[in-house]
Motif scaffolding. Structure first.
Motif, PDB file in Angstrom:
ATOM      1  N   THR A 169     -21.525  20.204 -18.228  1.00 59.64           N
ATOM      2  CA  THR A 169     -22.836  20.299 -18.867  1.00 59.64           C
ATOM      3  C   THR A 169     -23.887  19.892 -17.849  1.00 59.64           C
ATOM      4  OG1 THR A 169     -22.750  18.025 -19.635  1.00 59.64           O
ATOM      5  CG2 THR A 169     -21.842  19.708 -21.116  1.00 59.64           C
ATOM      6  N   ILE A 170     -25.145  20.152 -18.157  1.00 55.55           N
ATOM      7  CA  ILE A 170     -26.206  19.824 -17.215  1.00 55.55           C
ATOM      8  C   ILE A 170     -26.286  18.317 -17.008  1.00 55.55           C
ATOM      9  CG2 ILE A 170     -28.028  19.774 -18.961  1.00 55.55           C
ATOM     10  CD1 ILE A 170     -28.421  21.094 -15.407  1.00 55.55           C
ATOM     11  N   ARG A 171     -26.012  17.571 -18.049  1.00 59.91           N
ATOM     12  CA  ARG A 171     -26.051  16.114 -17.945  1.00 59.91           C
ATOM     13  C   ARG A 171     -24.952  15.600 -17.014  1.00 59.91           C
ATOM     14  NH1 ARG A 171     -26.239  12.266 -23.215  1.00 59.91           N
ATOM     15  NH2 ARG A 171     -27.204  10.489 -22.196  1.00 59.91           N
ATOM     16  N   SER A 172     -23.744  16.100 -17.178  1.00 59.66           N
ATOM     17  CA  SER A 172     -22.648  15.675 -16.299  1.00 59.66           C
ATOM     18  C   SER A 172     -22.874  16.145 -14.870  1.00 59.66           C
ATOM     19  CB  SER A 172     -21.293  16.190 -16.740  1.00 59.66           C
ATOM     20  OG  SER A 172     -21.260  16.630 -18.007  1.00 59.66           O
ATOM     21  N   TYR A 173     -23.413  17.349 -14.711  1.00 63.60           N
ATOM     22  CA  TYR A 173     -23.677  17.863 -13.378  1.00 63.60           C
ATOM     23  C   TYR A 173     -24.708  16.996 -12.655  1.00 63.60           C
ATOM     24  CZ  TYR A 173     -25.137  20.952  -9.635  1.00 63.60           C
ATOM     25  OH  TYR A 173     -25.438  21.459  -8.412  1.00 63.60           O
ATOM     26  N   LEU A 174     -25.790  16.635 -13.332  1.00 59.96           N
ATOM     27  CA  LEU A 174     -26.815  15.799 -12.709  1.00 59.96           C
ATOM     28  C   LEU A 174     -26.280  14.403 -12.394  1.00 59.96           C
ATOM     29  CD1 LEU A 174     -29.994  16.870 -14.667  1.00 59.96           C
ATOM     30  CD2 LEU A 174     -29.401  17.397 -12.297  1.00 59.96           C
ATOM     31  N   THR A 175     -25.416  13.864 -13.254  1.00 59.44           N
ATOM     32  CA  THR A 175     -24.797  12.571 -12.980  1.00 59.44           C
ATOM     33  C   THR A 175     -23.912  12.649 -11.742  1.00 59.44           C
ATOM     34  OG1 THR A 175     -24.820  12.074 -15.336  1.00 59.44           O
ATOM     35  CG2 THR A 175     -23.340  10.766 -13.957  1.00 59.44           C
ATOM     36  N   LEU A 176     -23.115  13.709 -11.647  1.00 60.96           N
ATOM     37  CA  LEU A 176     -22.258  13.910 -10.476  1.00 60.96           C
ATOM     38  C   LEU A 176     -23.102  14.057  -9.221  1.00 60.96           C
ATOM     39  CD1 LEU A 176     -19.398  14.438  -9.327  1.00 60.96           C
ATOM     40  CD2 LEU A 176     -19.821  16.858  -9.776  1.00 60.96           C
ATOM     41  N   LEU A 177     -24.167  14.802  -9.291  1.00 62.39           N
ATOM     42  CA  LEU A 177     -25.053  15.001  -8.150  1.00 62.39           C
ATOM     43  C   LEU A 177     -25.704  13.689  -7.722  1.00 62.39           C
ATOM     44  CD1 LEU A 177     -26.032  17.406  -6.454  1.00 62.39           C
ATOM     45  CD2 LEU A 177     -27.992  17.522  -7.965  1.00 62.39           C
ATOM     46  N   PHE A 178     -26.152  12.908  -8.674  1.00 60.27           N
ATOM     47  CA  PHE A 178     -26.788  11.635  -8.376  1.00 60.27           C
ATOM     48  C   PHE A 178     -25.789  10.668  -7.722  1.00 60.27           C
ATOM     49  CE2 PHE A 178     -28.048   7.315  -9.658  1.00 60.27           C
ATOM     50  CZ  PHE A 178     -29.273   7.257  -9.006  1.00 60.27           C
ATOM     51  N   CYS A 179     -24.586  10.585  -8.263  1.00 59.85           N
ATOM     52  CA  CYS A 179     -23.562   9.701  -7.685  1.00 59.85           C
ATOM     53  C   CYS A 179     -23.179  10.138  -6.270  1.00 59.85           C
ATOM     54  CB  CYS A 179     -22.327   9.660  -8.577  1.00 59.85           C
ATOM     55  SG  CYS A 179     -22.628   8.849 -10.156  1.00 59.85           S
ATOM     56  N   THR A 180     -23.101  11.431  -6.053  1.00 61.97           N
ATOM     57  CA  THR A 180     -22.796  11.944  -4.719  1.00 61.97           C
ATOM     58  C   THR A 180     -23.910  11.603  -3.744  1.00 61.97           C
ATOM     59  OG1 THR A 180     -21.584  13.762  -5.741  1.00 61.97           O
ATOM     60  CG2 THR A 180     -22.192  14.018  -3.433  1.00 61.97           C
ATOM     61  N   LEU A 181     -25.140  11.738  -4.175  1.00 61.98           N
ATOM     62  CA  LEU A 181     -26.275  11.404  -3.327  1.00 61.98           C
ATOM     63  C   LEU A 181     -26.271   9.926  -2.965  1.00 61.98           C
ATOM     64  CD1 LEU A 181     -28.886  12.312  -1.969  1.00 61.98           C
ATOM     65  CD2 LEU A 181     -30.059  11.818  -4.105  1.00 61.98           C
ATOM     66  N   ILE A 182     -26.026   9.052  -3.930  1.00 64.51           N
ATOM     67  CA  ILE A 182     -25.957   7.616  -3.666  1.00 64.51           C
ATOM     68  C   ILE A 182     -24.823   7.302  -2.692  1.00 64.51           C
ATOM     69  CG2 ILE A 182     -25.506   5.359  -4.727  1.00 64.51           C
ATOM     70  CD1 ILE A 182     -28.302   6.490  -5.254  1.00 64.51           C
ATOM     71  N   LEU A 183     -23.670   7.917  -2.887  1.00 59.78           N
ATOM     72  CA  LEU A 183     -22.531   7.708  -1.996  1.00 59.78           C
ATOM     73  C   LEU A 183     -22.863   8.143  -0.578  1.00 59.78           C
ATOM     74  CD1 LEU A 183     -19.503   6.921  -1.737  1.00 59.78           C
ATOM     75  CD2 LEU A 183     -19.003   9.331  -2.152  1.00 59.78           C
ATOM     76  N   LEU A 184     -23.485   9.307  -0.426  1.00 60.94           N
ATOM     77  CA  LEU A 184     -23.841   9.780   0.908  1.00 60.94           C
ATOM     78  C   LEU A 184     -24.887   8.887   1.562  1.00 60.94           C
ATOM     79  CD1 LEU A 184     -23.888  13.644   0.400  1.00 60.94           C
ATOM     80  CD2 LEU A 184     -22.233  12.290   1.675  1.00 60.94           C
ATOM     81  N   LEU A 185     -25.838   8.379   0.799  1.00 57.12           N
ATOM     82  CA  LEU A 185     -26.823   7.459   1.348  1.00 57.12           C
ATOM     83  C   LEU A 185     -26.172   6.152   1.797  1.00 57.12           C
ATOM     84  CD1 LEU A 185     -29.855   7.991  -1.039  1.00 57.12           C
ATOM     85  CD2 LEU A 185     -29.717   8.576   1.378  1.00 57.12           C
ATOM     86  N   MET A 186     -25.170   5.694   1.063  1.00 57.26           N
ATOM     87  CA  MET A 186     -24.451   4.494   1.470  1.00 57.26           C
ATOM     88  C   MET A 186     -23.654   4.739   2.753  1.00 57.26           C
ATOM     89  SD  MET A 186     -23.349   2.966  -2.291  1.00 57.26           S
ATOM     90  CE  MET A 186     -21.765   2.546  -1.750  1.00 57.26           C
ATOM     91  N   VAL A 187     -23.073   5.918   2.886  1.00 57.80           N
ATOM     92  CA  VAL A 187     -22.337   6.257   4.109  1.00 57.80           C
ATOM     93  C   VAL A 187     -23.282   6.294   5.294  1.00 57.80           C
ATOM     94  CG1 VAL A 187     -21.071   8.122   5.261  1.00 57.80           C
ATOM     95  CG2 VAL A 187     -20.442   7.449   2.941  1.00 57.80           C
ATOM     96  N   VAL A 188     -24.450   6.901   5.140  1.00 59.76           N
ATOM     97  CA  VAL A 188     -25.427   6.972   6.231  1.00 59.76           C
ATOM     98  C   VAL A 188     -25.935   5.570   6.579  1.00 59.76           C
ATOM     99  CG1 VAL A 188     -27.745   7.783   6.828  1.00 59.76           C
ATOM    100  CG2 VAL A 188     -26.114   9.343   5.787  1.00 59.76           C
ATOM    101  N   ALA A 189     -26.170   4.726   5.573  1.00 57.08           N
ATOM    102  CA  ALA A 189     -26.639   3.358   5.836  1.00 57.08           C
ATOM    103  C   ALA A 189     -25.569   2.557   6.567  1.00 57.08           C
ATOM    104  CB  ALA A 189     -27.019   2.683   4.533  1.00 57.08           C
ATOM    105  N   ALA A 190     -24.310   2.741   6.222  1.00 59.28           N
ATOM    106  CA  ALA A 190     -23.226   2.027   6.893  1.00 59.28           C
ATOM    107  C   ALA A 190     -23.012   2.564   8.304  1.00 59.28           C
ATOM    108  CB  ALA A 190     -21.947   2.148   6.076  1.00 59.28           C
ATOM    109  N   TRP A 191     -23.294   3.817   8.508  1.00 61.03           N
ATOM    110  CA  TRP A 191     -23.127   4.457   9.819  1.00 61.03           C
ATOM    111  C   TRP A 191     -24.104   3.856  10.822  1.00 61.03           C
ATOM    112  CZ3 TRP A 191     -19.660   8.266  11.197  1.00 61.03           C
ATOM    113  CH2 TRP A 191     -19.867   8.850  12.442  1.00 61.03           C
ATOM    114  N   ARG A 192     -25.308   3.566  10.379  1.00 64.63           N
ATOM    115  CA  ARG A 192     -26.339   3.021  11.274  1.00 64.63           C
ATOM    116  C   ARG A 192     -26.206   1.559  11.257  1.00 64.63           C
ATOM    117  NH1 ARG A 192     -31.361   6.530  11.998  1.00 64.63           N
ATOM    118  NH2 ARG A 192     -30.403   8.537  11.911  1.00 64.63           N
TER     119      ARG A 192
END
Length: 88
Positions: free
Chosen positions: A65-88
Motif C-alpha cells: 500500500t502507499i502507506r507501507s511503501y512510504l514507510t519502507l522508503l523512509f526507513c531506507t533513507l534513514i539507513l542510507l544516511l546512517m551509512v553515509v554518516a558512519a562512512w565519514r
C-alpha cells in the motif's frame, strides 16, 4: 555446421540422433539435436537463476500500500544516511 561437427563433442556436448526409415517404410524420418553450451551452463545459468530467486523474493514489494511503501522508503533513507554518516 562445420564448427559443430569439429568441436561438437569436445566443447558443446552435442548429441545427434538420426532416425531414417528403411526403404519401403512409409513413416517420416526424424532428426534430434541437443546442444549444451558451457558458457550458459556455467556462467549465465547460475546468474539467471540467482536473479530469478531474488526477483521472486522481492515480488511482494510491488503490492504494498502507499502507506507501507512510504514507510519502507523512509526507513531506507534513514539507513542510507546512517551509512553515509558512519562512512565519514
Amino acid at each position: 555446421m562445420p564448427i559443430r561437427r569439429v568441436f561438437g563433442t569436445a566443447v558443446f556436448n552435442v548429441h545427434e540422433k538420426v532416425d531414417m526409415p528403411g526403404p519401403g517404410e512409409m513413416r517420416a524420418g526424424s532428426f534430434r539435436l541437443r546442444v549444451l553450451d558451457p558458457a550458459w551452463q556455467y556462467a549465465y545459468g547460475p546468474l539467471a537463476r540467482g536473479v530469478g530467486a531474488v526477483a521472486g523474493r522481492l515480488n511482494h514489494l510491488q503490492f504494498l500500500t502507499i502507506r507501507s511503501y512510504l514507510t519502507l522508503l523512509f526507513c531506507t533513507l534513514i539507513l542510507l544516511l546512517m551509512v553515509v554518516a558512519a562512512w565519514r
